[in-house]
Design a protein around this motif. Structure first.
Motif, PDB file in Angstrom:
ATOM      1  N   LYS A 294      -3.034  -7.508 -17.367  1.00  0.00           N
ATOM      2  CA  LYS A 294      -3.768  -7.355 -18.571  1.00  0.00           C
ATOM      3  C   LYS A 294      -4.056  -8.677 -19.096  1.00  0.00           C
ATOM      4  O   LYS A 294      -5.285  -9.167 -19.409  1.00  0.00           O
ATOM      5  N   VAL A 295      -3.121  -9.613 -18.999  1.00  0.00           N
ATOM      6  CA  VAL A 295      -3.456 -10.851 -19.663  1.00  0.00           C
ATOM      7  C   VAL A 295      -4.354 -11.700 -18.761  1.00  0.00           C
ATOM      8  O   VAL A 295      -5.259 -12.439 -19.345  1.00  0.00           O
ATOM      9  N   TRP A 296      -4.103 -11.580 -17.459  1.00  0.00           N
ATOM     10  CA  TRP A 296      -5.109 -12.421 -16.432  1.00  0.00           C
ATOM     11  C   TRP A 296      -6.291 -11.792 -16.687  1.00  0.00           C
ATOM     12  O   TRP A 296      -7.400 -12.557 -16.720  1.00  0.00           O
ATOM     13  N   LEU A 297      -6.702 -10.369 -16.866  1.00  0.00           N
ATOM     14  CA  LEU A 297      -7.967  -9.803 -17.281  1.00  0.00           C
ATOM     15  C   LEU A 297      -8.637 -10.455 -18.290  1.00  0.00           C
ATOM     16  O   LEU A 297      -9.694 -10.692 -18.337  1.00  0.00           O
ATOM     17  N   LEU A 298      -7.834 -10.356 -19.283  1.00  0.00           N
ATOM     18  CA  LEU A 298      -8.101 -10.755 -20.758  1.00  0.00           C
ATOM     19  C   LEU A 298      -8.787 -12.245 -20.515  1.00  0.00           C
ATOM     20  O   LEU A 298     -10.024 -12.469 -21.222  1.00  0.00           O
ATOM     21  N   ARG A 299      -8.106 -13.019 -19.971  1.00  0.00           N
ATOM     22  CA  ARG A 299      -8.598 -14.515 -19.789  1.00  0.00           C
ATOM     23  C   ARG A 299      -9.633 -14.689 -18.952  1.00  0.00           C
ATOM     24  O   ARG A 299     -10.509 -15.493 -18.911  1.00  0.00           O
ATOM     25  N   ARG A 300      -9.728 -13.636 -17.763  1.00  0.00           N
ATOM     26  CA  ARG A 300     -10.852 -13.844 -16.787  1.00  0.00           C
ATOM     27  C   ARG A 300     -12.382 -13.455 -17.400  1.00  0.00           C
ATOM     28  O   ARG A 300     -13.492 -13.886 -16.850  1.00  0.00           O
TER      29      ARG A 300
END
Length: 401
Positions: A294-300
């Motif tokens: 989820k954190v990776w998706l938000l940053r992406r």
């Protein structure tokens, strides 16, 4: 030192579960003894914090059915929580001072049967009776005693707190016999360390190499109106030049439980809709992601779409703003209190054309994305901090204990 027991129906992945865990962690930091009791806890589908041994997650009654032939979910949920409460009070041998309960209030009378009655704290995300449609006479008759039970048992709590001013107003209009109560608002907070840490050791979702990724995070449930994101993307295509359209992609990420028929059906319906709109190559579906994913998706992503109408509060817009991402959301419910229109994002009518118009601004104006992102992070830190949430909750527990 107060001893607090949390009662929650299903400790899976969702906004309510996130709040319960954040509340438990906050009280533990303040020195309280904390344990969580639930009817279901799947280590493969839960927030990572629930696996920490210090929280003492206990499961009881998972053998009871969630439904009977696909029906009676509400009755089964009540029975499962009654069993959890009964087990806690009469069979567990646990000693505690305060019970934090949410979602299902029907278990509160059992807690009053303790030899030394416990103090009861009830967190209302939203009246459950408003979450179910009653299209038939049979459904209305089926729900009538459950609706009465919800109102009557909610009133047994020594302290009732809601998640937003919007929910407070709905609560008073819905529960007529409780309309005289003064309700406090305890806004959900964020787990800042989880959003700040660098994700490592996880499989990244297979996304295309696109510059502008719009992200939707919500459970695969019809009330979350995820189809609006697909329809808005379809409308956006007509607004953009071909070169700009080639930069755009949508990710629909959300909680997915194969035991829940609606999750399975709605996910299939959304994939079919994407096909009919000729968006198959422009949309990626991500089911039941981890915290790091989820954190990776938000940053992406470049922007978060939040499609539910009249959402009670919504933790996703806060997570997006904290990670410096603008939010496009429906102009109703909790987002009216969390998102500042045209400052941290856009509050729109829940129609494809209105969402597409806001998405077009995000695509065409990079400096707007950066400005809104910075304003969003500032707003979360000032208004929805963990410290404010922890202090307010600890004060409630101290007053009760």
């Amino acid at each position: 030192m107060a001893s607090v027991v949390f009662l929650h129906p299903d400790l899976g992945i969702g906004g309510a579960e996130r709040l319960v865990l954040d509340a438990a962690l906050a009280l533990r930091r303040r020195g309280c003894q904390v344990q969580i009791w639930t009817a279901h806890h799947d280590p493969a589908r839960c927030f990572s914090e629930s696996l920490e041994p210090e929280l003492r997650v206990r499961c009881a009654g998972d053998w009871l059915p969630r439904s009977v032939l696909g029906r009676g979910h509400a009755v089964c949920a009540v029975l499962r929580m009654l069993f959890v409460a009964f087990y806690l009070v009469f069979l567990s041998g646990e000693q505690f001072d305060v019970v934090f309960c949410d979602q299902v209030s029907a278990c509160l009378p059992v807690l009053k049967l303790c030899r030394c009655p416990k103090r009861l704290f009830f967190y209302c995300h939203f009246p459950d009776l408003l979450l179910t449609q009653r299209r038939t006479t049979v459904k209305r008759l089926y729900r009538r005693p459950l609706d009465w039970l919800e109102e009557a048992t909610t009133g047994l709590a020594d302290q009732i707190v809601v998640n937003s001013k919007f929910t407070a107003g709905v609560f008073k209009r819905t529960f007529k016999s409780l309309s005289h109560l003064e309700l406090d608002v305890l806004y959900p907070s964020l787990n800042f360390p989880a959003l700040d840490r660098e994700p490592t050791g996880f499989d990244t979702p297979p996304l295309p190499d696109k510059e502008l990724i719009f992200l939707s995070i919500n459970r695969f449930e019809r009330k979350k109106n995820l189809a609006l994101g697909l329809e808005a993307l379809h409308a956006l295509r007509a607004r953009l030049a071909w070169a700009d359209w080639q930069k755009v992609h949508l990710v629909l990420a959300g909680g997915y439980d194969k035991r829940l028929e609606e999750n399975v059906q709605y996910h299939s319906e959304l994939r079919e809709l994407a096909g009919r709109l000729e968006l198959t190559d422009n949309v990626t579906f991500v089911r039941s992601f981890s915290d790091d994913q989820k954190v990776w998706l938000l940053r992406r992503c470049c922007c978060v779409l939040y499609t539910p109408d009249n959402e009670h509060f919504g933790i996703v817009p806060l997570e997006a703003m904290y990670t410096r991402r603008p939010v496009i959301a429906a102009n109703s419910g909790g987002p009216l209190e969390s998102i500042q229109d045209r400052v941290t994002g856009f509050l729109c009518e829940p129609s494809p054309s209105c969402f597409a118009e806001a998405m077009e601004k995000i695509v065409r104006t990079p400096e707007l994305r950066a400005k809104m992102g910075a304003a969003g992070r500032t707003r979360v830190l000032q208004t929805f901090s963990t410290d404010a949430f922890e202090e307010q909750l600890y004060r409630y527990i101290c007053n009760l204990a």
